[in-house]
Design an enzyme around this catalytic site. Structure first.
Site, PDB file in Angstrom:
ATOM      1  N   SER A 163       0.825  -1.204   0.000  1.00 36.60           N
ATOM      2  CA  SER A 163       0.000   0.000   0.000  1.00 36.60           C
ATOM      3  C   SER A 163       0.865   1.262   0.000  1.00 36.60           C
ATOM      4  O   SER A 163       1.607   1.480  -0.945  1.00 36.60           O
ATOM      5  CB  SER A 163      -0.990  -0.060   1.165  1.00 36.60           C
ATOM      6  OG  SER A 163      -1.948   0.956   1.075  1.00 36.60           O
ATOM      7  N   HIS A 166      -8.148  -4.610  -1.020  1.00 38.29           N
ATOM      8  CA  HIS A 166      -6.873  -3.943  -0.711  1.00 38.29           C
ATOM      9  C   HIS A 166      -5.985  -4.780   0.221  1.00 38.29           C
ATOM     10  O   HIS A 166      -4.775  -4.580   0.252  1.00 38.29           O
ATOM     11  CB  HIS A 166      -7.162  -2.571  -0.095  1.00 38.29           C
ATOM     12  CG  HIS A 166      -5.983  -1.649  -0.133  1.00 38.29           C
ATOM     13  ND1 HIS A 166      -5.409  -1.210  -1.316  1.00 38.29           N
ATOM     14  CD2 HIS A 166      -5.254  -1.086   0.870  1.00 38.29           C
ATOM     15  CE1 HIS A 166      -4.386  -0.413  -1.041  1.00 38.29           C
ATOM     16  NE2 HIS A 166      -4.272  -0.319   0.278  1.00 38.29           N
ATOM     17  N   ASP A 217      -9.894  -4.122  -5.580  1.00 38.68           N
ATOM     18  CA  ASP A 217      -9.291  -3.083  -4.728  1.00 38.68           C
ATOM     19  C   ASP A 217      -9.860  -1.723  -5.127  1.00 38.68           C
ATOM     20  O   ASP A 217      -9.660  -1.264  -6.257  1.00 38.68           O
ATOM     21  CB  ASP A 217      -7.767  -3.100  -4.918  1.00 38.68           C
ATOM     22  CG  ASP A 217      -7.045  -2.243  -3.905  1.00 38.68           C
ATOM     23  OD1 ASP A 217      -7.655  -1.284  -3.371  1.00 38.68           O
ATOM     24  OD2 ASP A 217      -5.866  -2.517  -3.629  1.00 38.68           O
TER      25      ASP A 217
HETATM   26  C1  MLT Z   1      -2.944   4.012   2.033  1.00 35.56           C
HETATM   27  O1  MLT Z   1      -3.875   3.887   2.784  1.00 35.56           O
HETATM   28  O2  MLT Z   1      -1.801   3.883   2.411  1.00 35.56           O
HETATM   29  C2  MLT Z   1      -3.243   4.350   0.619  1.00 35.56           C
HETATM   30  O3  MLT Z   1      -4.130   3.497   0.142  1.00 35.56           O
HETATM   31  C3  MLT Z   1      -2.065   4.405  -0.237  1.00 35.56           C
HETATM   32  C4  MLT Z   1      -1.335   5.682   0.013  1.00 35.56           C
HETATM   33  O4  MLT Z   1      -1.919   6.603   0.564  1.00 35.56           O
HETATM   34  O5  MLT Z   1      -0.162   5.759  -0.355  1.00 35.56           O
END
Ligand code: MLT
Length: 206
Positions: A110, A191, A160
């Site tokens: 992520s 996700h 996702d």
């Molecule tokens: C997260 O929650 O980290 C996002 O989905 C990805 C990001 O903000 O880089």
């Protein structure tokens, strides 16, 4: 092994005999820390050296690797500065902890996958490859990076809502444009990381 002051909180685990000949750079997701991905690193490449920094940006107390303005809306100036800062840290840590001649393979989830992708795009000389779980396009570089000889595994979830299929396609296109050898592995998931992602990435790495 003890960490020294290289500008980040981090953990480093030295290689064990017979382990992979390259270190893994572990990059956690939002709200994680430097301990989170150590078991994942050991599962992907048993015995490999592990370098695991904690993101320095705090969002409501949750560590991240760069600032965002909203979900999926990134502060591009910060992405750029943080990608360079992390790349410099990786180079310094390789020397300080004698992590070997092989460039690290990043393993990011992520937000961690997004900063790994930003490093590939902005500092292509730093990583030997990357495993990007649920990654997005963090930034579009002004010039295409030279990623020839760099292997990238992209682990994507068909359902996702954040790192959605369009993001996956754009990111793999940008990396391929630079010459990277990109493998996209789709799982029927959202996700969150699944056992299938880990098994596919491990097979790719071996
Ligand atoms: C997260 O929650 O980290 C996002 O989905 C990805 C990001 O903000 O880089």
């Amino acid at each position: 092994m003890r960490s020294v002051d290289l500008g980040f909180e981090y953990k480093v685990v030295p290689a064990r005999g017979g382990g992979a000949p390259f270190p893994l750079l572990l990059l956690h997701g939002t709200g994680g820390d430097e301990s989170d991905l150590l078991p994942l690193g050991e599962a992907l490449a048993p015995g490999a050296a592990l370098l695991s920094p904690r993101g320095k940006v705090l969002e409501n107390g949750m560590p991240r690797f760069f600032r965002r303005l909203a979900e999926g809306v990134f502060d591009l100036k910060d992405v750029e500065a943080r990608a360079h800062e992390l790349a410099d840290f990786v180079q310094a840590a390789r020397e300080t902890h004698q992590l070997g001649d092989a460039k690290p393979i990043a393993v990011g989830f992520s937000n961690g996958a997004n900063i790994a992708a930003a490093m590939l795009l902005l500092r292509p000389e730093v990583l030997g490859g990357a495993i990007l779980f649920r990654a997005m396009v963090p930034i579009v570089p002004a010039t295409s990076p030279d990623l020839r000889g760099v292997r990238v595994f992209v682990g994507a979830g068909r359902r996702d809502p954040i790192a959605n299929p369009a993001q996956t396609d754009r990111l793999s296109g940008l990396l391929e444009q630079g010459g990277a050898e990109v493998t996209v592995h789709w799982v029927d998931a959202g996700h969150s990381l699944t056992a299938e992602d880990v098994a596919a990435a491990k097979a790719w790495l071996a």
